[in-house]
Scaffold this active site. Structure first.
Site, PDB file in Angstrom:
ATOM      1  N   ILE A  65      43.219  34.366  53.536  1.00 18.73           N
ATOM      2  CA  ILE A  65      43.665  36.076  53.382  1.00 18.73           C
ATOM      3  C   ILE A  65      42.836  37.340  54.021  1.00 18.73           C
ATOM      4  O   ILE A  65      43.727  38.143  53.009  1.00 18.73           O
ATOM      5  CB  ILE A  65      43.355  35.477  51.082  1.00 18.73           C
ATOM      6  CG1 ILE A  65      44.281  34.256  50.978  1.00 18.73           C
ATOM      7  CG2 ILE A  65      44.337  37.390  50.525  1.00 18.73           C
ATOM      8  CD1 ILE A  65      45.775  34.460  51.674  1.00 18.73           C
ATOM      9  N   GLY A  66      42.251  36.772  54.160  1.00 15.93           N
ATOM     10  CA  GLY A  66      41.140  37.884  54.908  1.00 15.93           C
ATOM     11  C   GLY A  66      39.353  37.629  54.492  1.00 15.93           C
ATOM     12  O   GLY A  66      38.759  38.199  55.145  1.00 15.93           O
ATOM     13  N   LEU A 102      24.628  48.553  29.006  1.00 17.61           N
ATOM     14  CA  LEU A 102      24.978  46.859  28.737  1.00 17.61           C
ATOM     15  C   LEU A 102      25.380  45.688  29.410  1.00 17.61           C
ATOM     16  O   LEU A 102      24.659  44.437  28.808  1.00 17.61           O
ATOM     17  CB  LEU A 102      26.122  47.756  27.919  1.00 17.61           C
ATOM     18  CG  LEU A 102      27.411  45.994  26.446  1.00 17.61           C
ATOM     19  CD1 LEU A 102      25.837  45.440  25.361  1.00 17.61           C
ATOM     20  CD2 LEU A 102      28.152  46.584  26.385  1.00 17.61           C
ATOM     21  N   HIS A 108      39.010  30.100  42.912  1.00 19.82           N
ATOM     22  CA  HIS A 108      38.293  31.042  41.361  1.00 19.82           C
ATOM     23  C   HIS A 108      37.850  29.801  41.251  1.00 19.82           C
ATOM     24  O   HIS A 108      36.735  30.069  40.298  1.00 19.82           O
ATOM     25  CB  HIS A 108      39.758  31.203  40.719  1.00 19.82           C
ATOM     26  CG  HIS A 108      40.451  32.309  41.254  1.00 19.82           C
ATOM     27  ND1 HIS A 108      41.822  32.256  41.783  1.00 19.82           N
ATOM     28  CD2 HIS A 108      40.344  34.150  41.093  1.00 19.82           C
ATOM     29  CE1 HIS A 108      41.881  33.332  42.055  1.00 19.82           C
ATOM     30  NE2 HIS A 108      41.973  34.255  41.855  1.00 19.82           N
ATOM     31  N   ARG A 126      32.217  42.935  34.249  1.00 24.54           N
ATOM     32  CA  ARG A 126      32.301  43.921  35.786  1.00 24.54           C
ATOM     33  C   ARG A 126      32.661  45.009  35.568  1.00 24.54           C
ATOM     34  O   ARG A 126      33.392  45.804  35.064  1.00 24.54           O
ATOM     35  CB  ARG A 126      33.399  42.565  35.884  1.00 24.54           C
ATOM     36  CG  ARG A 126      33.719  43.283  37.846  1.00 24.54           C
ATOM     37  CD  ARG A 126      34.604  42.724  38.182  1.00 24.54           C
ATOM     38  NE  ARG A 126      35.420  43.186  38.993  1.00 24.54           N
ATOM     39  CZ  ARG A 126      34.790  43.790  40.864  1.00 24.54           C
ATOM     40  NH1 ARG A 126      33.895  43.499  40.405  1.00 24.54           N
ATOM     41  NH2 ARG A 126      35.041  44.090  41.014  1.00 24.54           N
ATOM     42  N   ASP A 178      62.277  42.285  48.463  1.00 27.47           N
ATOM     43  CA  ASP A 178      62.496  43.933  49.372  1.00 27.47           C
ATOM     44  C   ASP A 178      61.497  44.300  50.239  1.00 27.47           C
ATOM     45  O   ASP A 178      61.348  45.242  50.974  1.00 27.47           O
ATOM     46  CB  ASP A 178      63.312  44.588  47.882  1.00 27.47           C
ATOM     47  CG  ASP A 178      64.348  44.438  47.306  1.00 27.47           C
ATOM     48  OD1 ASP A 178      65.439  43.398  48.102  1.00 27.47           O
ATOM     49  OD2 ASP A 178      64.303  45.184  46.956  1.00 27.47           O
TER      50      ASP A 178
HETATM   51  N1  GLN Z   1      42.497  41.022  52.235  1.00 29.80           N
HETATM   52  C1  GLN Z   1      41.886  40.775  50.309  1.00 29.80           C
HETATM   53  C2  GLN Z   1      40.258  40.112  50.338  1.00 29.80           C
HETATM   54  O1  GLN Z   1      40.378  38.917  51.172  1.00 29.80           O
HETATM   55  C3  GLN Z   1      42.796  40.527  49.731  1.00 29.80           C
HETATM   56  C4  GLN Z   1      41.878  40.404  48.266  1.00 29.80           C
HETATM   57  C5  GLN Z   1      42.639  40.288  47.245  1.00 29.80           C
HETATM   58  O2  GLN Z   1      43.199  39.589  47.024  1.00 29.80           O
HETATM   59  N2  GLN Z   1      42.737  41.035  45.729  1.00 29.80           N
HETATM   60  O3  GLN Z   1      39.478  39.831  50.097  1.00 29.80           O
HETATM   61 ZN    ZN Z   2      44.633  37.856  46.241  1.00 28.32          ZN
END
Ligand code: GLN
Ligand code: ZN
Length: 756
Positions: A433-434, A22, A696, A517, A658
């Site tokens: 973020i990576g 599908l 996004h 997905r 925390d």
């Molecule tokens: N370090 C990951 C990236 O940059 C973090 C992914 C995520 O936030 N889900 O893809």
């Molecule tokens: Zn993320």
């Protein structure tokens, strides 16, 4: 009750296809590569095969209408005429449906969010002042008919009105959707009549919201709604299905109505007492004793004693999975790489159906009829309990010892001093973020490696070239803290699972995550230990290419658990701590390799939050503990970052503080930085990187927009605690978009710095 109770069922079936047929068909349809007729034929074939297989396996009531082209909540919005006004201009029904799901060039899609505490995402219906509920029962009637034509005793499944409204969101200033329950009931009554006329003996109405503290007065609403629906003159027998937890006061409330059956989750909900519930004695209890969400083989003997204990309390007891098997892979058949012991511990979708039928046979004909199956189950359970891979005393002792030493770090101010001295960063440091884009070349190289066309050495060489490209790009752009880009990672959880003892990756264990997905969660079956360093070589190599600091990039223990199938023979907290210990070792090795900053991502922290308020504190306690265990092995001078993929912290905001990460990056672009006030509200005083643009979307944000965002952020957070970054990883974006966006982001940071 006029209808005969059935004895064996499941609450719903996967629809993506045993080989993801599908998924491929809808994606080809979206790309214009197949036409509508071809898509519909593939879908109909999958539905036919599904119900035929369930019936042939021995289920005497087969769920239908659990098929979906995208999502069952969106299907319900269509059923109830609750699609948003902005898609109404799309003339064709299916294209309108896909427009609501995925958007078009000019139509924004519905929001997507997690289905309870699973990793399945549903589309959030929008209920506004102009929503006029009207019934559109074509899909459910057609799928009922299809199964009837095959001679199958089909039970239509629909999402119930309480759950539907509780999961919807109010738009355009409308009242809370749940206030409009009264408007939906006549539609459901109408639908019940049509299903009865179409020959449905039973209907299943799903109300999982009754096991969660989402609506305030669930039990009262349930009693009201199901008194009304069961009072309908013309209707099939009604099964109200609940799953993912214990019903509590909603069970007696449902039992007081004239519904005919209730499905109870005895796996996630534990031993819910059904004895002496007034009203249950004239109802069918559909006992969810086979775990529909996890992949472990059922202990048949234990399930049978549980079923036996139920028998006096209800008019009849049917055996079922605890929830739809949507959440587990289709079948164990393709998993030929497993050793016999491991394989014997597992049950995927098809095997669970067999377990249900075995248990129902035992209830009907006595256990002797299924003695061989029970014996096989006993053997598997015993083999699993005794397997040394589940009982590594070395790791257990080490874990106790590390925990005994404590999982705190030095005071945050001391850490900051040590890190500032070591890193010497400008104010408003820029980073990402990576991940960087997973380019076609990267995907090709990975496919070639899996297919055996290239060897490890060639693959590593290509990935290192990618790392170099990404480092050069970041240097050119003038970012302050660099990343290696994660080209070598197929997935942020599987990548680690493949390198840890105690996990295995399935060959074909796909489950639907949303729409087309699918994900292939690894299985955490045993005690977890690290074979060897997992990421150090990549980070070390990247650091040799630049004088700027390179962040080491790890996935946190809670996220690794959330996106895996996890052993059920010990508390989740114990498994989380074992994973955390492995991650901790990795942070220490990164530090030894000269890496000054390590990021431990926990995007799933909020996802595992229990559905009942009373369970939340205990969860957050162990989740925070596991994160701290994973990050407290390094010295004060090593900076720990974390990343969370959302901005609505709600009940987890205290936990975020925390975690005590030195720097926390979060989504904030879409919420206009409001989240920073929430963090201030709880006295959060470590550094924070609110995403200054939304990754996004393919749109390239201007420097000006990001300057505005940063100024907003500076209203809430002083410059010395503010970082500048996008709001998530860049792997799904194109290189050109990323280059332009980051260039503008760096410029925005420079402009704001200069004005300081
Ligand atoms: N370090 C990951 C990236 O940059 C973090 C992914 C995520 O936030 N889900 O893809
Ligand atoms: Zn993320």
């Amino acid at each position: 009750m006029l209808s005969t109770p059935f004895t064996a069922t499941i609450l719903g079936a996967p629809r993506i296809g045993p080989d993801r047929e599908l998924k491929r068909a809808v994606e080809r349809y979206w790309a214009g590569r197949i036409d509508r007729a071809a898509l519909e034929e593939i879908a109909a074939g999958l539905r036919r095969d599904t119900v035929a297989a369930l019936s042939a396996a021995g289920l005497d009531s087969v769920p239908v209408n659990t098929f979906s082209y995208y999502d069952q909540v969106l299907d319900t919005a269509v059923l109830l005429g609750a699609l948003p006004a902005r898609v109404r201009g799309v003339a064709d029904g299916l294209d309108r449906y896909f427009a609501a799901a995925r958007g078009t060039a000019d139509i924004a899609p519905l929001e997507m969010t997690k289905w309870f505490d699973t990793n399945y995402h549903y589309l959030v219906p929008e209920i506004g002042p102009d929503t006029v509920f009207t019934l559109h029962p074509e899909k459910v009637l057609a799928e009922l008919k299809e199964a009837q034509v095959q001679g199958i005793s089909a039970r239509p499944v629909i999402v119930g009105p309480i759950t539907f409204l509780a999961l919807s969101k109010a738009v355009d200033g409308a009242q809370a959707p749940i206030e409009r329950l009264g408007e939906l009931l006549p539609l459901y009554v109408d639908l019940l009549g049509r299903l009865a006329d179409a020959g449905a003996e039973w209907v299943q109405i799903d109300e999982p919201v009754l096991v969660a503290d989402i609506v305030d007065n669930g039990p009262e609403l349930a009693e009201h709604v199901y008194s009304t629906l069961s009072g309908a003159a013309n209707r099939p027998a009604i099964l109200v299905a609940t799953y993912f937890g214990a019903l509590g006061a909603a069970l007696p409330a449902l039992a007081r109505t004239q519904i005919d059956g209730v499905a109870v989750d005895f796996v996630a909900g534990g031993d819910q007492s059904v004895a002496d519930v007034p009203g249950l004695a004239d109802k069918l209890v559909v006992a969810g004793v086979v775990d529909g969400r996890n992949i472990w083989r059922t202990d048949l003997a234990a399930a049978l004693s549980r079923l036996g204990a139920l028998q006096g309390s209800a008019k009849a007891v049917a055996v079922s999975t605890s929830c739809s098997t949507l959440h587990v892979p289709y079948s164990l058949d393709p998993e030929d790489g497993l050793d016999d012991a491991l394989r014997s511990w597992l049950a995927f979708g098809a095997e669970k159906v067999t377990e249900v039928v075995t248990l129902a046979t035992a209830l009907r004909d006595g256990r002797d009829r299924v003695a061989a199956e029970i014996e096989a189950s006993d053997r598997a359970i015993a083999s699993r309990a005794q397997d040394p891979r589940l009982h590594n005393s070395g790791v257990r002792e080490r874990l106790d010892a590390v925990l005994a030493e404590g999982i705190g770090r030095g005071p945050a101010v001391e850490r900051r001093k040590a890190q500032d001295a070591r890193l010497n960063l400008p104010s408003l440091p820029t980073t990402t973020i990576g991940s960087f884009p997973q380019t076609v070349d990267i995907r090709k190289a990975r496919a070639a490696l899996v297919a055996g066309e290239i060897g490890e050495a060639e693959y590593t060489k290509r990935m290192k070239a990618e790392v170099e490209t990404v480092i050069r790009l970041q240097e050119d752009l003038g970012l302050d803290v660099l990343v290696h880009g994660e080209p070598e990672r197929n997935d942020m959880v599987q990548y680690f699972a493949e390198q840890l003892h105690g996990f295995f990756a399935t060959k074909n264990g796909w489950v639907q995550s949303y729409g087309s997905r699918c994900v292939r969660p690894p299985v955490l079956f045993g005690d977890v230990t690290r074979r060897q360093p997992m990421t150090v070589e990549w980070a070390r190599y990247a650091q040799t290419l630049t004088d700027k600091p390179v962040k080491g990039m790890l996935t946190g223990p809670v996220t690794i658990l959330a996106w895996s199938f996890v052993r059920d023979d010990q508390p989740l907290a114990d498994s989380a701590n074992q994973v955390a210990l492995a991650i901790r070792d990795e942070t220490v090795d990164l530090q030894s390799a000269g890496i000054a900053i390590v990021q431990v991502d926990e995007p799933a922290l909020r996802e595992l939050l229990p559905l009942r308020d009373t369970d939340k504190a205990a969860y957050l306690d162990w989740a925070v503990g596991a994160f701290r265990l994973s990050t407290s092995g390094v010295s004060d001078a090593t900076q720990i970052h974390t990343h969370l993929c959302y901005s609505e912290f709600g009940e987890v905001i205290g936990a975020i503080a925390d975690l005590d990460a030195d720097v926390t990056s979060i989504e904030a672009a879409r919420s206009h930085m409001e989240v920073l006030d929430d963090l201030n509200g709880i006295g959060f005083s470590n550094s924070v990187g609110p995403g200054v643009y939304d990754i996004h979307s393919p749109r390239v944000p201007t420097a000006d927009e990001m300057v505005t965002s940063l100024r907003h952020a500076l209203d809430a957070v002083p410059a010395e605690r503010l970082w500048v970054n996008p709001d998530c990883g860049l792997k799904t974006r194109k290189t050109d978009e990323v280059t332009e966006s980051l260039r503008n982001m760096v410029q925005a940071a420079q402009l704001v710095r200069a004005a300081q």
